[in-house]
Design a protein around this motif. Structure first.
Motif, PDB file in Angstrom:
ATOM      1  N   SER A 283       0.814  -1.214   0.000  1.00  0.00           N
ATOM      2  CA  SER A 283       0.000   0.000   0.000  1.00  0.00           C
ATOM      3  C   SER A 283       0.844   1.260   0.000  1.00  0.00           C
ATOM      4  O   SER A 283       0.324   2.357  -0.223  1.00  0.00           O
ATOM      5  N   PHE A 284       2.144   1.124   0.242  1.00  0.00           N
ATOM      6  CA  PHE A 284       3.056   2.267   0.223  1.00  0.00           C
ATOM      7  C   PHE A 284       3.903   2.193  -1.050  1.00  0.00           C
ATOM      8  O   PHE A 284       4.524   1.181  -1.328  1.00  0.00           O
ATOM      9  N   ARG A 285       3.914   3.265  -1.788  1.00  0.00           N
ATOM     10  CA  ARG A 285       4.672   3.285  -3.035  1.00  0.00           C
ATOM     11  C   ARG A 285       5.342   4.649  -3.192  1.00  0.00           C
ATOM     12  O   ARG A 285       5.090   5.571  -2.419  1.00  0.00           O
ATOM     13  N   GLY A 286       6.203   4.758  -4.201  1.00  0.00           N
ATOM     14  CA  GLY A 286       6.818   6.037  -4.510  1.00  0.00           C
ATOM     15  C   GLY A 286       8.260   6.171  -4.087  1.00  0.00           C
ATOM     16  O   GLY A 286       8.881   7.202  -4.366  1.00  0.00           O
ATOM     17  N   HIS A 287       8.843   5.143  -3.414  1.00  0.00           N
ATOM     18  CA  HIS A 287      10.243   5.265  -2.997  1.00  0.00           C
ATOM     19  C   HIS A 287      11.194   5.350  -4.188  1.00  0.00           C
ATOM     20  O   HIS A 287      12.268   5.929  -4.073  1.00  0.00           O
ATOM     21  N   ASN A 288      10.809   4.768  -5.321  1.00  0.00           N
ATOM     22  CA  ASN A 288      11.672   4.838  -6.494  1.00  0.00           C
ATOM     23  C   ASN A 288      11.709   6.234  -7.090  1.00  0.00           C
ATOM     24  O   ASN A 288      12.497   6.498  -8.001  1.00  0.00           O
ATOM     25  N   LEU A 289      10.878   7.158  -6.578  1.00  0.00           N
ATOM     26  CA  LEU A 289      10.844   8.524  -7.094  1.00  0.00           C
ATOM     27  C   LEU A 289      11.321   9.558  -6.075  1.00  0.00           C
ATOM     28  O   LEU A 289      11.350  10.748  -6.386  1.00  0.00           O
ATOM     29  N   GLY A 435       5.875  -7.750  -4.942  1.00  0.00           N
ATOM     30  CA  GLY A 435       6.611  -8.239  -3.787  1.00  0.00           C
ATOM     31  C   GLY A 435       8.111  -8.284  -4.028  1.00  0.00           C
ATOM     32  O   GLY A 435       8.898  -8.138  -3.091  1.00  0.00           O
ATOM     33  N   MET A 436       8.504  -8.472  -5.289  1.00  0.00           N
ATOM     34  CA  MET A 436       9.933  -8.465  -5.604  1.00  0.00           C
ATOM     35  C   MET A 436      10.542  -7.073  -5.450  1.00  0.00           C
ATOM     36  O   MET A 436      11.755  -6.937  -5.306  1.00  0.00           O
ATOM     37  N   ALA A 437       9.689  -6.044  -5.505  1.00  0.00           N
ATOM     38  CA  ALA A 437      10.183  -4.676  -5.387  1.00  0.00           C
ATOM     39  C   ALA A 437      10.095  -4.142  -3.966  1.00  0.00           C
ATOM     40  O   ALA A 437      10.507  -3.008  -3.713  1.00  0.00           O
ATOM     41  N   LEU A 438       9.569  -4.933  -3.018  1.00  0.00           N
ATOM     42  CA  LEU A 438       9.443  -4.467  -1.644  1.00  0.00           C
ATOM     43  C   LEU A 438      10.783  -4.084  -1.005  1.00  0.00           C
ATOM     44  O   LEU A 438      10.841  -3.112  -0.253  1.00  0.00           O
ATOM     45  N   PRO A 439      11.887  -4.837  -1.262  1.00  0.00           N
ATOM     46  CA  PRO A 439      13.164  -4.426  -0.651  1.00  0.00           C
ATOM     47  C   PRO A 439      13.576  -3.011  -1.021  1.00  0.00           C
ATOM     48  O   PRO A 439      14.256  -2.341  -0.241  1.00  0.00           O
ATOM     49  N   LEU A 440      13.170  -2.539  -2.197  1.00  0.00           N
ATOM     50  CA  LEU A 440      13.512  -1.178  -2.603  1.00  0.00           C
ATOM     51  C   LEU A 440      12.929  -0.156  -1.637  1.00  0.00           C
ATOM     52  O   LEU A 440      13.517   0.906  -1.415  1.00  0.00           O
ATOM     53  N   THR A 441      11.785  -0.477  -1.041  1.00  0.00           N
ATOM     54  CA  THR A 441      11.130   0.450  -0.111  1.00  0.00           C
ATOM     55  C   THR A 441      11.599   0.258   1.315  1.00  0.00           C
ATOM     56  O   THR A 441      11.907   1.235   2.006  1.00  0.00           O
ATOM     57  N   PHE A 442      11.702  -0.976   1.785  1.00  0.00           N
ATOM     58  CA  PHE A 442      11.891  -1.234   3.203  1.00  0.00           C
ATOM     59  C   PHE A 442      13.299  -1.708   3.578  1.00  0.00           C
ATOM     60  O   PHE A 442      13.654  -1.661   4.755  1.00  0.00           O
TER      61      PHE A 442
END
Length: 502
Positions: A283-289, A435-442
């Protein structure tokens, strides 16, 4: 081998750069490393060195959409953060609460606890990214991939970051095309009461893609601040409309707030819990930006960019919390176990939330979601445009002309349209692939901080508190006179370990 140049902000120049003849200008030595990064070392004793604008890690950044303009401010950053941070994927949160529960007085509060912990942790990782943006004085890393390469090395950094960044940019655009086209179809059917003949699914895909690419002709990230404002207003609007309209009507009969399958624990129950936790994380997104948005702000040694950016993050995430928490609490309170068990497309959940709403509310809701999809497409497409133009400028060694820039945007729009038509079920797989992109955020920001900053284990308490690590907890315990108990517990654990070894 170095080169003497005048330190002037790169974004203020075009292709041909002519230095100012002022004798009072600060001179810098630019060192080009093997990896292509650029580092500047001051060589002047000018008293105004604190006002020097920071340079970029790549000299081509003055030509690229992310860093072409440095005229951003706190307000534009808030617009971008809200546009990228609020998404329709949070509509699934009440489903997670139906598994975990959120009633404090019945001790079934794991849903609200997990959501709060995830919210706080992703704010912490954002704080890390903001401070790593300019961890080398005079150098700015305005892209997540750049920072990953610096932290983990060229090979590992690319392996870890390329797929998550590209999926969270291009993949999100494809999902927005699929979802937005479905919303357009629902809006058309609601207005005409399903009496008029509608376009086929591919037709709506084409219409939405054409509208999105027409809006995508703005030259750089800073120039779409107005579009991001529209995305922020519409997202806040449809989240508020959903939970307000839900509160104003009666709950369905037979609604239960007990967590599903709460009486037993087996593989099915474990699978439901993991899916619920995955919904909360996604539910949390936008860390790649984050780094890209910070790259639109001016920066100097005296006024670093992380200060206005952190203010923007705090304001925007207060507004995001005002969207997420009322929706999930009200949604779970109103529907409970009546929520859909199968996670399908986002349009299905919009139809569920508006099933008993009037026609005018449905039209307003679908219009807000459609405008949000079109507006959010722009900010998530910018990293893709930036990467395409980087390839072009690396080959041609010149700025993209307007014709080339338009052609690259049309190419990406056509590619995204083709993927959306070929894989219309992609939103149903978004949880698995995302789910594969979750490490990018957390995860990645924490390891980036450790790899780049290399914090000393013997730091004093005051220094460690600035990093925000475990000693902060010990410091708080010490303030409340809990330290003796902690030391006794630590001694007991050490004795147990020694006994097990002997």
């Amino acid at each position: 081998m170095g080169e003497m140049v005048e330190e002037v902000p790169l974004h203020s120049h075009g292709v041909n750069y002519v230095p100012s003849p002022s004798p009072l200008s600060s001179l810098h030595v630019i060192t080009i490393a093997a990896g292509g990064s650029m580092r500047e070392t001051p060589t002047s004793t000018d008293n105004n060195h604190d006002n020097i604008s920071h340079a970029e890690a790549n000299p081509q950044d003055a030509w690229l959409p992310v860093t072409e303009s440095r005229n951003g401010n706190t307000c534009t950053s808030i617009f971008h953060l809200l546009s990228s941070g609020i998404g329709f994927q949070a509509l699934l949160l009440p489903v997670a609460f139906s598994t975990l529960g959120c009633q404090l007085k019945y001790c079934r509060s794991w849903g609200i606890i997990c959501l709060s912990l995830a919210f706080g942790w992703q704010l912490y990782t954002i704080w890390l990214l903001l401070h790593l943006h300019e961890h080398v004085p005079g150098t700015r890393y305005s892209r997540y991939l750049q920072l990953s390469i610096v932290a983990f090395g060229p090979k590992i950094g690319k392996v870890l970051a390329i797929f998550p960044v590209m999926y969270l940019s291009g993949g999100t655009c494809v999902v927005l095309i699929i979802t937005g086209s479905k919303i357009m179809e629902l809006l058309f059917e609601t207005i005409h009461n399903s009496e008029s003949k509608s376009l086929a699914g591919t037709g709506w895909f084409f219409v939405f893609t054409c509208l999105a690419i027409i809006l995508a002709q703005r030259p750089n990230l800073n120039s779409i601040a107005g579009i991001s404002l529209i995305a922020a207003i519409t997202a806040f609007g449809y989240y508020t409309l959903i939970w307000v309209s839900t509160v104003s009507k009666d709950r369905p009969t037979g609604t239960s707030h007990s967590p599903l399958q709460a009486g037993r624990f087996d593989m099915a129950r474990l699978s439901d819990i993991l899916i619920a936790l995955g919904i909360i994380m996604l539910s949390f997104r936008g860390h790649n930006l984050i780094l890209e948005i910070q790259g639109t702000l001016p920066s100097s040694s005296k006024h670093p960019s992380y200060k206005p950016m952190w203010r923007a993050v705090l304001i925007s995430y207060i507004l995001i919390a005002m969207c997420l928490f009322p929706l999930v609490i009200v949604g779970f309170w109103a529907y409970g176990n009546k929520l859909p068990k199968k996670i399908g497309s986002m349009s299905m959940f919009l139809q569920f939330y508006s099933q008993n709403a009037s026609k005018s509310i449905k039209i307003t809701l679908y219009s807000l979601v459609l405008a949000n999809c079109l507006s959010s497409f722009q900010i998530y497409a910018v990293p893709v445009f930036d990467n395409l133009e980087l390839r072009y400028t690396s080959i041609k060694n010149k700025r993209c002309s307007r014709r080339i820039r338009t052609a690259l945007r049309l190419f990406f729009g056509g590619l995204a349209f083709f993927v959306a038509v070929a894989f219309p079920f992609l939103p149903s797989l978004a949880a698995i692939i995302g789910g594969m992109a979750l490490p990018l955020t957390f995860v990645y920001p924490c390891f980036m901080w450790i790899s780049i900053k290399k914090p000393d284990k013997d730091l004093q308490t005051e220094e460690v508190l600035e990093v925000g690590r475990l000693p902060r907890i010990l410091y708080i315990l010490d303030k409340f006179s809990f330290t003796p108990k902690v030391l006794k517990l630590n001694t007991l654990l050490c004795n147990l370990v020694n006994m097990s070894e002997t």
